[in-house]
Design a protein around this motif. Structure first.
Motif, short mmCIF file in Angstrom:
data_model
loop_
_atom_site.label_atom_id
_atom_site.label_comp_id
_atom_site.label_asym_id
_atom_site.label_seq_id
_atom_site.Cartn_x
_atom_site.Cartn_y
_atom_site.Cartn_z
N ALA A 28 82.70 -22.46 -14.40
CA ALA A 28 82.57 -23.82 -14.90
C ALA A 28 81.61 -23.85 -16.08
CB ALA A 28 82.05 -24.72 -13.78
N GLN A 29 81.91 -24.74 -17.02
CA GLN A 29 81.00 -24.94 -18.13
C GLN A 29 79.82 -25.78 -17.65
OE1 GLN A 29 83.00 -26.57 -21.53
NE2 GLN A 29 84.83 -25.36 -21.17
N ALA A 30 78.64 -25.42 -18.13
CA ALA A 30 77.44 -26.13 -17.72
C ALA A 30 77.12 -27.25 -18.69
CB ALA A 30 76.26 -25.17 -17.64
N HIS A 31 76.56 -28.33 -18.17
CA HIS A 31 76.01 -29.37 -19.01
C HIS A 31 74.71 -28.87 -19.63
CE1 HIS A 31 78.51 -31.49 -16.06
NE2 HIS A 31 78.58 -32.51 -16.89
N PHE A 32 74.53 -29.11 -20.92
CA PHE A 32 73.28 -28.73 -21.57
C PHE A 32 72.85 -29.80 -22.56
CE2 PHE A 32 73.50 -24.43 -19.99
CZ PHE A 32 72.18 -23.99 -20.03
N GLN A 33 71.65 -30.31 -22.35
CA GLN A 33 71.06 -31.19 -23.36
C GLN A 33 70.52 -30.31 -24.49
OE1 GLN A 33 70.73 -34.74 -23.73
NE2 GLN A 33 70.26 -33.84 -25.73
N MET A 34 71.04 -30.51 -25.68
CA MET A 34 70.57 -29.73 -26.81
C MET A 34 69.42 -30.47 -27.52
SD MET A 34 74.12 -28.22 -28.45
CE MET A 34 73.21 -27.48 -29.81
N PHE A 54 74.61 -33.98 -25.94
CA PHE A 54 74.67 -33.54 -24.55
C PHE A 54 76.07 -32.99 -24.35
CE2 PHE A 54 74.63 -34.87 -19.83
CZ PHE A 54 74.03 -33.68 -19.46
N THR A 55 76.19 -31.66 -24.21
CA THR A 55 77.50 -31.04 -24.35
C THR A 55 77.57 -29.73 -23.59
OG1 THR A 55 79.10 -30.29 -26.01
CG2 THR A 55 76.78 -29.96 -26.54
N HIS A 56 78.58 -28.90 -23.94
CA HIS A 56 78.79 -27.58 -23.34
C HIS A 56 78.77 -26.57 -24.49
CE1 HIS A 56 80.77 -30.56 -20.70
NE2 HIS A 56 80.22 -29.86 -19.72
N PRO A 57 77.61 -26.07 -24.89
CA PRO A 57 77.48 -25.33 -26.15
C PRO A 57 78.16 -23.97 -26.18
CG PRO A 57 75.41 -25.30 -24.93
CD PRO A 57 76.30 -26.27 -24.22
N ALA A 58 78.30 -23.31 -25.05
CA ALA A 58 78.89 -21.97 -25.06
C ALA A 58 80.39 -22.00 -25.35
CB ALA A 58 78.62 -21.25 -23.75
N GLU A 191 70.96 -22.06 -14.89
CA GLU A 191 72.16 -21.77 -15.66
C GLU A 191 71.76 -21.36 -17.08
OE1 GLU A 191 75.68 -24.32 -13.55
OE2 GLU A 191 74.56 -25.31 -15.16
N VAL A 192 72.51 -20.39 -17.62
CA VAL A 192 72.20 -19.82 -18.94
C VAL A 192 73.46 -19.86 -19.80
CG1 VAL A 192 71.31 -17.80 -20.17
CG2 VAL A 192 70.59 -18.24 -17.80
N GLU A 193 73.30 -20.39 -21.02
CA GLU A 193 74.42 -20.36 -21.96
C GLU A 193 73.95 -19.93 -23.34
OE1 GLU A 193 77.79 -23.44 -20.27
OE2 GLU A 193 77.12 -23.57 -22.34
N TYR A 194 74.82 -19.20 -24.01
CA TYR A 194 74.61 -18.80 -25.39
C TYR A 194 75.19 -19.87 -26.31
CZ TYR A 194 74.95 -15.89 -29.63
OH TYR A 194 74.83 -15.39 -30.90
N LEU A 195 74.45 -20.22 -27.36
CA LEU A 195 74.95 -21.17 -28.35
C LEU A 195 75.96 -20.45 -29.23
CD1 LEU A 195 74.86 -24.01 -29.46
CD2 LEU A 195 72.86 -23.38 -30.81
N ASN A 196 77.19 -20.41 -28.72
CA ASN A 196 78.21 -19.53 -29.28
C ASN A 196 78.95 -20.12 -30.48
OD1 ASN A 196 79.73 -17.17 -29.40
ND2 ASN A 196 81.24 -17.88 -27.93
N TYR A 197 78.83 -21.42 -30.68
CA TYR A 197 79.46 -22.09 -31.82
C TYR A 197 78.35 -22.67 -32.69
CZ TYR A 197 83.89 -21.56 -29.41
OH TYR A 197 85.01 -21.02 -28.79
N GLU A 198 78.21 -22.13 -33.88
CA GLU A 198 77.10 -22.50 -34.75
C GLU A 198 77.15 -23.99 -35.08
OE1 GLU A 198 73.61 -21.40 -36.58
OE2 GLU A 198 74.98 -20.09 -35.48
N PRO A 199 76.07 -24.72 -34.84
CA PRO A 199 76.05 -26.14 -35.22
C PRO A 199 76.07 -26.32 -36.73
CG PRO A 199 74.44 -25.71 -33.49
CD PRO A 199 74.92 -24.37 -33.98
N ASP A 200 76.93 -27.22 -37.18
CA ASP A 200 77.02 -27.60 -38.58
C ASP A 200 76.22 -28.90 -38.73
OD1 ASP A 200 77.70 -28.65 -41.06
OD2 ASP A 200 79.81 -28.08 -40.92
N LEU A 201 75.01 -28.79 -39.27
CA LEU A 201 74.13 -29.95 -39.32
C LEU A 201 74.62 -31.02 -40.28
CD1 LEU A 201 70.55 -28.39 -39.09
CD2 LEU A 201 72.20 -28.90 -37.30
N ASP A 202 75.30 -30.62 -41.34
CA ASP A 202 75.78 -31.59 -42.32
C ASP A 202 76.91 -32.45 -41.77
OD1 ASP A 202 73.96 -30.72 -44.25
OD2 ASP A 202 75.36 -29.22 -45.03
N ASN A 203 77.75 -31.85 -40.94
CA ASN A 203 78.92 -32.56 -40.40
C ASN A 203 78.78 -32.95 -38.93
OD1 ASN A 203 80.64 -32.45 -42.81
ND2 ASN A 203 80.62 -30.24 -42.47
#
Length: 274
Positions: A28-34, A54-58, A191-203
């Motif tokens: 299951a994907q974990a909830h993560f407050q970024m 508040f999403t599923h970053p991995a 729970e541990v998740e890697y930020l696998n999708y690089e955040p695009d701060l501009d968009n």
């Protein structure tokens, strides 16, 4: 069955520090407050932006509909600065949807550790019929001068680092202790998740392509168990940011007549060896 037996083994024996937290599988994907800004270790201060979906970053998963955070502040050299008025609503886009989120522009003044804390409003997870509240820390250092990184902040629940969360080599380890009202939480589930999708701060979105391809779904969200003293160790095999969420460790267990999972979250960054 295996996880239940393993949990009782942890209950029966005090694990040494270096062995804390055998990894258990979770599909299951974990909830993560970024609480995200790209660089947790900076040479200079200046203006930074912190994004708070508040999403599923991995997995670039579903963005939850979160209400305005209850509080947002910074601690530096023991001094607390309220930043709640800096919060602005935004929309955040993942591979699954676009949902409401928040951001804040803040200025880093002075060398040392700038410890950001965000306490969100509890989120109702309909599929589980419960509320989730993830009290989240991100520590940004300026000038490689350590000051507050390992300080306990007196939060309802928090993950207190025992190694600098912004100065870890790729392949190194992150060590911390889970606390609730100042007391260690024995055998806390993290729970541990890697930020696998690089955040695009501009968009205000995740990148379309992942940085790595997990070998199996079990690696999307990994679960570790702290030892009898609430301490855990986790190796960071890949450069980038990693989230740790200790589940149901806060003192508050109910909200609006339903179960509340009050979690402690911290974000750390591993750096490549060049």
């Amino acid at each position: 069955m295996f996880q239940t037996e393993l949990y009782h083994v942890f209950k029966s024996f005090t694990l040494p520090l270096v062995a804390a937290g055998a990894i258990l599988s979770s599909t299951a994907q974990a909830h993560f407050q970024m609480l995200y800004t790209p660089d947790l270790l900076r040479e200079r201060g200046g203006q930074i932006t912190l994004k708070m979906p508040f999403t599923h970053p991995a997995a670039s998963g579903h963005v939850m509909t979160a209400e305005t955070p209850q509080s947002f502040y910074k601690i530096r050299k023991g001094k607390k600065t309220d930043l709640t008025d800096a919060i602005k609503p935004i929309s955040w886009t993942s591979a699954e949807n676009t949902g409401p989120a928040y951001e804040a522009d803040v200025k880093l003044r002075g060398l040392g550790d700038h410890v950001f804390v965000m306490e969100p409003a509890p989120y109702y997870e309909e599929s589980e019929d419960k509320y989730i509240q993830q009290i989240t820390k991100t520590i940004v250092n300026v000038g490689s001068l350590p000051t507050d990184w390992n300080e306990e902040l007196g939060l309802k629940t928090e993950i207190v680092p025992l190694s600098k969360p912004y100065a870890i080599y790729e392949g190194g380890t992150f060590v911390a202790v889970v606390k609730s009202e100042g007391k260690p939480v024995p055998f806390a589930e993290i729970e541990v998740e890697y930020l696998n999708y690089e955040p695009d701060l501009d968009n205000n979105s995740f990148a379309k392509d992942p940085k790595i391809t997990p070998p199996a779904d079990a690696f999307i969200t990994m679960t570790i168990i702290a030892d009898a003293n609430g301490t855990f160790t986790f190796g960071l095999p890949k450069a980038g940011q990693w989230g740790f969420a200790a589940l149901e460790v806060g003192p508050e267990k109910e909200y609006k007549g339903k179960n509340l999972s009050q979690d402690a979250v911290i974000w750390v960054q591993a750096h490549p060896i060049k």
